[in-house]
Scaffold this motif. Sequence first.
Motif, mmCIF file in Angstrom:
data_model
loop_
_atom_site.group_PDB
_atom_site.id
_atom_site.type_symbol
_atom_site.label_atom_id
_atom_site.label_comp_id
_atom_site.label_asym_id
_atom_site.label_seq_id
_atom_site.Cartn_x
_atom_site.Cartn_y
_atom_site.Cartn_z
ATOM 1 N N GLN A 126 -3.311 -39.635 -15.312
ATOM 2 C CA GLN A 126 -2.134 -39.843 -15.351
ATOM 3 C C GLN A 126 -1.152 -38.408 -15.577
ATOM 4 O OE1 GLN A 126 0.440 -39.919 -17.599
ATOM 5 N NE2 GLN A 126 2.128 -40.564 -16.227
ATOM 6 N N GLY A 127 -1.690 -37.750 -16.739
ATOM 7 C CA GLY A 127 -1.112 -36.802 -17.292
ATOM 8 C C GLY A 127 -1.463 -35.525 -16.356
ATOM 9 N N ARG A 149 0.933 -31.809 -12.189
ATOM 10 C CA ARG A 149 1.120 -31.346 -11.014
ATOM 11 C C ARG A 149 2.360 -31.530 -10.313
ATOM 12 N NH1 ARG A 149 -3.311 -28.742 -8.566
ATOM 13 N NH2 ARG A 149 -2.557 -29.585 -6.582
ATOM 14 N N SER A 150 2.673 -32.760 -10.127
ATOM 15 C CA SER A 150 3.890 -33.366 -9.346
ATOM 16 C C SER A 150 5.135 -32.638 -9.978
ATOM 17 C CB SER A 150 4.365 -34.740 -9.562
ATOM 18 O OG SER A 150 4.564 -35.190 -10.946
ATOM 19 N N ARG A 151 5.129 -32.277 -11.529
ATOM 20 C CA ARG A 151 6.291 -31.508 -12.094
ATOM 21 C C ARG A 151 6.292 -29.864 -11.584
ATOM 22 N NH1 ARG A 151 6.931 -34.040 -17.973
ATOM 23 N NH2 ARG A 151 7.860 -35.757 -17.527
ATOM 24 N N ALA A 152 4.993 -29.289 -11.537
ATOM 25 C CA ALA A 152 4.809 -28.179 -10.987
ATOM 26 C C ALA A 152 5.250 -27.749 -9.858
ATOM 27 C CB ALA A 152 3.300 -27.736 -11.582
ATOM 28 N N SER A 153 5.153 -29.105 -8.792
ATOM 29 C CA SER A 153 5.492 -28.588 -7.511
ATOM 30 C C SER A 153 6.835 -29.000 -7.248
ATOM 31 C CB SER A 153 4.547 -29.585 -6.605
ATOM 32 O OG SER A 153 4.665 -30.922 -6.913
ATOM 33 N N ASP A 154 7.591 -29.413 -8.192
ATOM 34 C CA ASP A 154 9.068 -29.784 -8.240
ATOM 35 C C ASP A 154 9.576 -29.150 -9.128
ATOM 36 O OD1 ASP A 154 11.551 -31.185 -7.460
ATOM 37 O OD2 ASP A 154 10.878 -33.062 -8.063
#
Length: 153
Positions: free
Chosen positions: A135-136, A141-146
């Motif tokens: 989950q971390g 990864r989702s924060r880095a891409s957005d």
Amino acid sequence: MSGDRQPLFKPLVFVGGLIFGFGLGFSHMARPEVVLHFLQFEDLGLPFVMFGAAVVTGVGFAVMPRLRDAAPLTGSPYERRLKSFDRNVLVGGAVFGVGWGLSGICPGAAYASLGVGNVTILWALAGMFLGAYAQGYWRSRSRASDPAATSAD
């Protein structure tokens, strides 16, 4: 912020954890079969243990802010941390519940279960660690891409 803490903070957290673990072991809530029997409505002792903990916590949350302006060990003011009810909370709660039902134990009681000799609980603990890591990793990864994503935690 951790520099503002009293020197007894970590030892008292450790002692609190020991008391919590002892209570779970003493009440047999560290045994997965007890939790599974509760989830199958065969043993209703768990709600009484949870109700007792909720009463003590509720009294603490209601009384302490009236007695003191800040927590004695951290110096942090007493305040509520509100988290919005969103998709992440719903999905996380559902995954937690499924894991609890499959393993028969929640994370806190899993550690106490080791203390009462349940070595097979290491499989559930490994799954908890793997799930938390995944989950971390997914969240980072989702924060880095957005880049527009903000942290509400």
